[in-house]
Design a protein around this motif. Structure first.
Motif, PDB file in Angstrom:
ATOM      1  N   ASP A 348       0.695  -1.201  -0.043  1.00 50.29           N
ATOM      2  CA  ASP A 348       0.038  -0.029   0.023  1.00 50.29           C
ATOM      3  C   ASP A 348       0.920   1.236   0.100  1.00 50.29           C
ATOM      4  N   THR A 349       2.034   1.175   0.664  1.00 50.52           N
ATOM      5  CA  THR A 349       2.675   2.417   0.608  1.00 50.52           C
ATOM      6  C   THR A 349       3.382   2.695  -0.629  1.00 50.52           C
ATOM      7  N   SER A 352       0.438   4.267  -2.721  1.00 46.18           N
ATOM      8  CA  SER A 352       0.095   5.669  -2.584  1.00 46.18           C
ATOM      9  C   SER A 352       1.089   6.281  -3.185  1.00 46.18           C
ATOM     10  N   GLU A 355       0.271   6.513  -7.050  1.00 46.61           N
ATOM     11  CA  GLU A 355      -0.539   7.159  -7.142  1.00 46.61           C
ATOM     12  C   GLU A 355      -0.573   8.717  -7.280  1.00 46.61           C
ATOM     13  N   PRO A 374      -9.876   8.263  -3.046  1.00 42.43           N
ATOM     14  CA  PRO A 374      -8.594   7.480  -2.487  1.00 42.43           C
ATOM     15  C   PRO A 374      -9.161   5.920  -2.625  1.00 42.43           C
ATOM     16  N   LYS A 378      -6.955   3.287  -5.226  1.00 43.06           N
ATOM     17  CA  LYS A 378      -6.389   1.849  -4.928  1.00 43.06           C
ATOM     18  C   LYS A 378      -6.744   0.847  -5.655  1.00 43.06           C
TER      19      LYS A 378
END
Length: 917
Positions: A348-349, A352, A355, A374, A378
């Motif tokens: 996820d890091t 992000s 993104e 957001p 994802k």
């Protein structure tokens, strides 16, 4: 009261659409199958036959009609499925329109699409439904694929015994090695799987369990071929043939099959040696695969570490994009393994940070400031390892970007009132009346009286006709169409097609014919542009009764003055109650109406054979040829006219009676019943004023329906189509036609309360797609404006020879800024080839005029005249060669016989087949 839309209703409506349109899909599928067969058939002739007709013959799965058939069938079924998917999606969109877009949106809201459903256009709605009803729609696709999957191949071997007998004999005895090769390939796959299990090691097990990984590094088909060849290299074919001979002689006659031959071979010492060779080869191959996969994964980890470092160091977006591109090019099983290695937090890091980079990059690229939700980011970016390019598509279809396009459309496209030019000193006279009421004649008389004027026609033939009439009356008149220019020194008048209207110069009088055409989605915007934009003191609009009220609404909206002149038909139009018997009841002055060129020629040939003097008219006939055919009928050199609905548009002919030989027509998409306005427009040509006191109408098929349509009230026009200006195209900031089309669709909301709708861009979309593919192959790029300028050149995208000719001209223009005259044929006796040559010349002149290129107009004119004269000669001397005949024995058939073979030949074909079995 609006009814609630449910999944069941959507699927029911979709199934109804499929049932109605099945014949069109079948035609497309058979054409696709024939094209694929032609590619592999070389000089053999193939005929598609229903599987159920030969099902007994194909019970044995080992029997196949030609070498490589299974690979061919797999490819063919894949293409069939793609075609069916496209067909079903198109019908799903039609179903949405029938059920009501707002009602379907309400259904989507209930399914959880509340945030976006209100903003979706019809394509977005179709995409969402395809996702929600995935299993149900797949069932329809599967059923259709099963149907078309049951088309098989029959080899037609002329002057030989029955083709199925030949094929049956070829497949019974294993007298060659092809079947064995196929068996070995299947055996190899099983062998590979068993050996692979023995080769698993701890550090390579997760990778090697993915058979796709090994198959990607070492394509299985290539490996199989290599290993099979390894076996055949160890022995000679003669020895193998002896083994096969042994199978034939030692086994009972009842079991002479391939299976028995293979079982016999497996008992030989050669086969045992073969297994040893294969085992060794496969072990070597899989060991090499494992080492390469591990090395590849090590490289992947290094690039991942580089990405993490770059994200931490704050490297530029371009540098990070380059690293992501490298990762994207790795094989999918590597990426899947990596996902299992990372923790959820670490994953996820990374996402992000990526993104933020992509949002920044895309906003900069499209000059906007879109903020994504957001949660949705994802979801969109969760597949960044495999399909990172889809992020941009998700961005372009987000609610935020749709809002951006809507605001942009307000500034790009003109308000309808901007069509009203500064020339306000003009008055409109609306001439309303049915066909043969004299409204065009009265308008043209006014045009002939003034010093400077223009006539705008719906067809090039009519523009040419009025050009000649005005010059005949001593008025110097020029001709201007998209395909042709004829200048006259000192000309004061212009005769032009509506699309070629002069909106710059000022005139005293302008006559615009067939103004009801402004409701036509394909060409209607050209009438709007001419009606509102032309500069003249007096503008005469010739209108059918059902369009009169709307024309007044349109002029009121633009605040123009007008008056209405009513015209009455002076010769009554009478429906004949007695049925028409063809050809017994044929009389002088009759016009027989069908709706295809082939049927026109079939009927005309039949009548000429019976001694009648016939003229013919159809849409693709060159105007010069059509003019000569019309002249023959007008002057009495011919007694009967056979025509399509081409006679309905402005042609004044001495027709006493119109006979509808058909009640349905193909409109480019489907076969449908004629509309009331079509029947009335065509039938109205009967009873020419000044020649006949009465006009008559009859029909041979569906007489009750034709009579109803003749007397029915035509629904009034409710809207017209707004034109897109060249300035709008140039102002659009993006180079994507898809975005341009969506922005144009969003502009529809701005037209609420106006008499306008946005017109469909599907034809331009198809042309742009073909052009962009060709530009990609040429490694060239063009602005969207330039692409649209090429795509605005008039030609039919359905005619492949014209598409090829157009692309050739585009390439010549881009490379040399000039185009060459296409190769044409003027001496052939085939009408189709002559008309193709004429269309190529029309495309050539249209292209040259649109791009302001000079060319030898005299040479083109002479070629067109020569081709037109040749077509006229063929129609005059060789028309009987176009009689409908049996394609096998050549027997003359009725013009409307529905099959290519006569009944006798049909029975012979099928009786012979079933007698054999």
């Amino acid at each position: 009261m609006k009814t609630e839309v449910t999944a069941e209703k959507i699927m029911q409506k979709l199934q109804e659409q499929v049932n109605r349109q099945f014949a069109n899909l079948e035609e497309e599928m058979i054409r696709l199958i024939k094209e694929e067969l032609s590619a592999i058939a070389n000089n053999k002739n193939f005929t598609i036959k229903k599987f159920r007709e030969v099902s007994d013959f194909w019970d044995d799965d080992d029997i196949y009609p030609f070498q490589g058939y299974y690979e061919f069938r797999f490819t063919l079924l894949s293409k069939c499925e793609d075609k069916i998917q496209e067909f079903v999606y198109r019908l799903l969109i039609d179903s949405v329109e029938e059920l009501g877009i707002d009602e379907v949106r309400a259904y989507l809201v209930k399914q959880g699409s509340a945030d976006e459903a209100e903003e979706m256009d019809i394509d977005d709605i179709g995409f969402e439904l395809r996702h929600l009803l995935d299993h149900e729609i797949d069932d329809i696709v599967s059923d259709l694929l099963d149907d078309f999957g049951n088309y098989e191949i029959s080899f037609l071997m002329s002057n030989q015994e029955n083709s199925f007998q030949q094929l049956y004999k070829q497949t019974q005895k294993p007298d060659h090695l092809d079947f064995f090769n196929h068996y070995v390939e299947n055996w190899l796959f099983e062998k590979k799987e068993s050996i692979k299990k023995r080769l698993k090691e701890k550090n390579g097990e997760a990778i090697l369990t993915d058979s796709f990984a090994v198959g990607t590094l070492f394509p299985l088909e290539e490996v199989k071929e290599k290993l099979v060849q390894t076996f055949f290299d160890t022995i000679d074919n003669e020895r193998l043939l002896r083994i096969l001979k042994y199978a034939e002689t030692e086994i009972s006659d009842d079991f002479k099959t391939r299976f028995q031959a293979i079982r016999t071979i497996q008992q030989t010492s050669i086969w045992k040696m073969y297994e040893t060779i294969i085992d060794k080869e496969l072990e070597t191959w899989l060991d090499k695969a494992k080492k390469e996969v591990i090395s590849l994964y090590d490289d992947w980890l290094k690039v991942c570490d580089l990405l993490s470092q770059s994200l931490s160091d704050g490297s530029s977006p371009n540098e990070i994009i380059m690293i992501l591109d490298k990762l994207r090019n790795y094989l999918s099983f590597i990426k899947k393994a990596d996902k299992k290695r990372r923790s959820e937090e670490e994953y996820d890091t990374i996402l992000s940070k990526i993104e933020c980079i992509y949002i920044e990059m895309l906003n900069k690229k499209y000059q906007c400031s879109i903020k994504w939700n957001p949660h949705k980011k994802k979801r969109w970016l969760k597949t960044w390892f495999t399909e990172i390019e889809e992020v941009e598509q998700s961005f372009l279809h987000s609610k935020g970007f749709n809002d951006h396009l809507k605001k942009l459309s307000k500034h790009i496209f003109e308000n309808p009132l901007s069509l009203t030019n500064q020339y306000r000193n003009k008055k409109y006279i609306i001439h309303v009346g049915p066909t043969n009421s004299g409204k065009t004649y009265d308008s043209l008389q006014r045009l002939l009286q003034d010093k400077k004027g223009m006539y705008l026609a719906p067809l090039r033939l009519l523009a040419l006709e009025k050009f000649e009439e005005m010059n005949h009356h001593g008025i110097k008149c020029a001709l201007v169409t998209g395909e042709e220019r004829k200048t006259i020194d000192g000309s004061t008048h212009i005769s032009a097609t509506v699309e070629a209207a002069n909106l710059t110069d000022e005139f005293e009088v302008v006559v615009i014919d067939e103004c009801q055409m402004l409701s036509d989605e394909t060409r209607g915007s050209a009438w709007v542009k001419a009606i509102i934009g032309v500069k003249a003191k007096e503008i005469h609009l010739i209108v059918a009764p059902y369009a009169a009220n709307f024309i007044q609404t349109l002029l009121n909206y633009h605040q123009f003055e007008f008056e209405v002149v009513e015209h009455e038909r002076t010769t009554p139009l009478i429906w004949e109650e007695d049925p028409f018997h063809f050809p017994r009841d044929l009389k002088k002055g009759d016009a027989l109406i069908v709706f295809s060129k082939r049927k026109v020629l079939n009927i005309a040939a039949l009548l000429v054979k019976k001694g009648h003097k016939v003229s013919v008219l159809y849409g693709s006939m060159p105007p010069e040829t059509r003019r000569k055919q019309v002249k023959q009928f007008r002057t009495g050199l011919t007694d009967v006219l056979v025509a399509t609905d081409a006679i309905g548009m402005g042609l004044n002919l001495p027709i006493r009676r119109v006979i509808f030989m058909e009640s349905e027509k193909f409109d480019g998409q489907t076969i449908r019943t004629l509309k009331a306005e079509e029947v009335q427009q065509i039938a109205g040509r009967a009873g020419r004023k000044g020649i006949y006191d009465e006009g008559f109408v009859n029909a041979t098929k569906n007489r009750k329906k034709i009579k109803q349509l003749l007397q029915a009230r035509v629904a009034p026009i409710e809207y017209s189509f707004l034109p897109i200006s060249n300035e709008s195209m140039k102002r659009f900031p993006y180079e994507s036609f898809d975005l341009f089309k969506r922005a144009w669709g969003f502009y529809q909301k701005e037209l609420k309360g106006t008499p306008y709708k946005v017109h469909d861009l599907s034809e331009q979309e198809r042309k742009v797609a073909v052009l962009e593919k060709a530009l990609h192959e040429m490694d060239m790029e063009l602005s969207l404006w330039k692409k649209l300028s090429f795509c605005s050149i008039p030609f039919s995208i359905e005619e492949s020879f014209l598409v090829d000719c157009w692309l050739t001209m585009v390439k010549e223009y881009l490379l040399d800024r000039k185009i060459n005259m296409p190769l044409v044929f003027t001496s052939t006796d085939t009408i189709d080839e002559l008309e193709k040559s004429y269309k190529k010349l029309m495309l050539y002149t249209s292209f040259a005029y649109s791009q302001s290129l000079s060319f030898d107009e005299d040479a083109v004119f002479l070629l067109k005249e020569e081709i037109s004269e040749k077509i006229f000669e063929v129609l005059s001397k060789n028309l009987t060669s176009y009689m409908k005949k049996c394609s096998i024995c050549g027997e003359v058939l009725p013009w409307d016989f529905p099959y290519p073979h006569c009944d006798h030949c049909h029975r012979c074909m099928y009786d012979d087949r079933y007698d054999y079995f």
